[in-house]
Design a protein around this motif. Structure first.
Motif, PDB file in Angstrom:
ATOM      1  N   GLU A  29       5.522   3.431 -16.661  1.00  0.00           N
ATOM      2  CA  GLU A  29       5.735   2.062 -15.224  1.00  0.00           C
ATOM      3  C   GLU A  29       7.357   1.733 -15.968  1.00  0.00           C
ATOM      4  N   GLN A  57      10.263   4.583   3.304  1.00  0.00           N
ATOM      5  CA  GLN A  57      10.816   5.414   2.647  1.00  0.00           C
ATOM      6  C   GLN A  57      10.663   6.918   3.660  1.00  0.00           C
ATOM      7  N   PRO A  68       1.250  -1.298  -0.213  1.00  0.00           N
ATOM      8  CA  PRO A  68      -0.046   0.128   0.271  1.00  0.00           C
ATOM      9  C   PRO A  68       0.472   1.268   0.136  1.00  0.00           C
ATOM     10  N   ARG A  69      -0.096   2.506  -0.817  1.00  0.00           N
ATOM     11  CA  ARG A  69       0.936   3.378  -0.947  1.00  0.00           C
ATOM     12  C   ARG A  69       1.713   4.234   0.343  1.00  0.00           C
ATOM     13  N   ALA A  70       0.353   4.620   1.357  1.00  0.00           N
ATOM     14  CA  ALA A  70       0.904   4.773   2.556  1.00  0.00           C
ATOM     15  C   ALA A  70       2.170   4.116   3.400  1.00  0.00           C
ATOM     16  N   GLN A  71       2.130   2.645   3.486  1.00  0.00           N
ATOM     17  CA  GLN A  71       3.112   2.165   4.130  1.00  0.00           C
ATOM     18  C   GLN A  71       4.134   2.276   3.649  1.00  0.00           C
ATOM     19  N   LEU A  72       4.369   2.211   2.106  1.00  0.00           N
ATOM     20  CA  LEU A  72       5.262   2.758   1.606  1.00  0.00           C
ATOM     21  C   LEU A  72       6.022   3.791   1.840  1.00  0.00           C
ATOM     22  N   LEU A  73       5.448   4.622   1.939  1.00  0.00           N
ATOM     23  CA  LEU A  73       6.125   6.476   2.368  1.00  0.00           C
ATOM     24  C   LEU A  73       6.549   6.151   3.186  1.00  0.00           C
TER      25      LEU A  73
END
Lengths: 262, 268
Positions: free
Chosen positions: A259, A10, A2-7
């Motif tokens: 991509e 990071q 998920p985007r939030a987790q990735l952020l």
């Protein structure tokens, strides 16, 4: 992921790295400072320096100069590279004649040209633009050359059967194909334009991010060097984001536009 | 010349020069006429030069010997009366489906607005009316072939050249495309040269089936008239006894060539 987790992950990497830097440069561990501030500075000093640059506003002039040099280098290098690439691809005989010289110049480390450009064009922005142009030119040149050469024979035959004359072939077949190759190397060529500008500034100038870093280095101001590097990195990231945006718009017809790129 | 055949090949020989200077003969003394409005299928083993023959008729390739005569006039350059549907994907990937279809009119000087309007009509005719703004890479294989068909037919060529156009499609799609082709062709009966390696497809679609021998130096070795009534439905026509009789006849002749062709490809 998920985007939030990735952020979060990071950001965590940055926090860990800066945290370690802070720990090892500001505190004694078993009686020794692992990263002596004289050589490695400290995150707080660097941050203070960056804030000071922005607060007093001195940084804007340098950012502007570097940005302007990069844009000029990119635009001029692209126009030249695209024009010559197109010309060579459509005139194999010309390409064959110039081939060894193209290879020679491309093999040359461009940094050695910087002093010559400074000699010819002075300490102002144009010597940096020239350095960037020599870098951008070859990337665009090779891609456009390839793009024109690699038009699918079926597409070409189809275009001719659909009644296209030489001019229409240029406009509807060769040019779009060349552009697609050129755009796919946009990240690289924009990056090289910035490299040309900064290296040029570093080797001799009166303004720009490269100048800022070089000045700090001259007085052993490590915090200044690191601060310059951080600003430069942020600058490149912002430019790269714009390039990604442009790429997405320009290459909508491509299966994997934007991509799988790092 | 009103009664001149659409295409006449007069002892056409095609040869390529190989790297070592030797000549390689692809087609030897091919003789073939296609009348105006006639649907002719060319069948042959793989690598026999069927596509080469189409390229010669299209004017993309000039023969080493012999003449190509189009409606009574010897062909010297590109064949302006022919439309060509290629085997591989030949759509412009950087143009939308609508732009791909319109381009053939725009090159001929039709104003863009009118070209687009007519292109949309053609897209509707091939069943892709709502797909105008899609790029080729998001279309399926069958849809791309439909766009290709519209792209060629919008120019209203008197001769239609088709090189295994439905080769890469699955069986059902081929059948649907075959019927679509027959529908469109029935409207104004162009002369068609249809290359395929599928004998059933050849018989189901065409008025005449021409057989080529295995290469190199392939020749035309057989010419059958198809005695099936039109309009046809591809699926139904295959149940006709006349279809089976003809299939048996032609296959009997073709089989030997197919075996030869494979032996060459496999190097046996």
């Amino acid at each position: 992921m998920p985007r939030a987790q990735l952020l979060v992950l990071q950001v965590l990497v940055a926090v860990m790295a800066i945290g370690a830097w802070h720990l090892f440069s500001s505190y004694r561990i078993f009686g020794v400072v692992v990263l002596p501030p004289f050589f490695f500075s400290t995150p707080l000093d660097v941050a203070r320096q960056v804030v000071a640059w922005f607060a007093t506003g001195v940084i804007w002039k340098h950012l502007w100069v570097t940005l302007w040099e990069s844009i000029l280098a990119f635009v001029l290098g692209s126009i030249g590279g695209a024009g010559v690439g197109f010309w060579f691809a459509r005139r194999p005989r010309v390409a064959a004649v110039f081939d060894p010289y193209v290879k020679m110049i491309n093999a040359l480390p461009r940094v050695v040209l910087a002093p010559i450009f400074t000699l010819w064009l002075g300490l102002g922005i144009w010597s940096k633009v020239a350095l960037g142009v020599t870098l951008v030119f070859f990337i665009v040149f090779f891609n456009v050359y390839q793009g024109v050469k690699e038009v699918s024979p079926a597409v070409l035959a189809n275009a001719r059967m659909l009644g296209m004359n030489e001019r229409q072939l240029m406009r509807h077949v060769y040019w779009p194909s060349a552009l697609s190759w050129m755009f796919s190397s946009l990240h690289t060529s924009v990056g090289f334009a910035v490299v040309g500008a900064v290296v040029g500034e570093y080797l001799g100038s009166a303004a720009g991010l490269g100048y800022l870093i070089q000045q700090a280095e001259g007085v052993f101001d490590v915090a200044g060097v690191f601060a310059g590097m951080f600003v430069l990195a942020a600058f490149v990231v912002v430019i790269d984001a714009f390039v990604s945006l442009a790429e997405k718009r320009l290459l909508v017809w491509r299966p994997t536009a934007g991509e799988g790129k790092p | 010349m009103r009664n001149a055949p659409a295409v006449a090949l007069d002892d056409v020989t095609v040869a390529f020069r190989l790297g070592d200077g030797a000549a390689y003969t692809v087609i030897e003394r091919a003789r073939l006429t296609v009348d105006d409005g006639e649907f002719v299928a060319i069948v042959g083993p793989t690598g026999c030069g069927k596509s080469t023959l189409l390229n010669v008729v299209a004017g993309l390739l000039s023969p080493a010997a012999g003449r190509v005569v189009i409606y009574g006039e010897p062909l010297a350059a590109l064949n302006r009366r022919a439309g060509y549907l290629f085997q591989s994907d030949a759509l412009f990937p950087w143009k939308t489906a609508l732009e791909n279809v319109a381009i053939g009119l725009e090159t001929a000087g039709t104003p863009a607005r009118e070209a687009r309007a007519r292109a949309l009509e053609w897209l509707k005719r091939v069943g892709l009316g709502t797909f105008g703004d899609r790029y080729p890479h998001v279309l399926s294989g069958g849809q791309r072939k439909r766009v290709g068909l519209a792209q060629v037919l919008i120019r209203d060529p008197r001769i239609l050249l088709m090189d295994e156009p439905f080769g890469p499609l699955d069986a059902q799609t081929r059948q649907i495309m075959g019927n679509l082709l027959l529908d469109l062709w029935g409207a104004d009966r162009k002369a068609v040269l249809f290359v395929t390696h599928d004998l059933e497809e050849a018989i189901a679609l065409s008025d005449r089936v021409v057989i080529m021998s295995a290469g190199p130096a392939a020749r035309i070795i057989g010419d059958w008239r198809v005695p099936l009534a039109r309009p046809r439905d591809i699926a139904e026509v295959k149940l006709d006894p006349a279809f089976h009789a003809l299939h048996r006849d032609i296959w009997h002749r073709l089989k030997a060539e197919v075996v030869k062709g494979y032996a060459q490809v496999e190097g046996v």
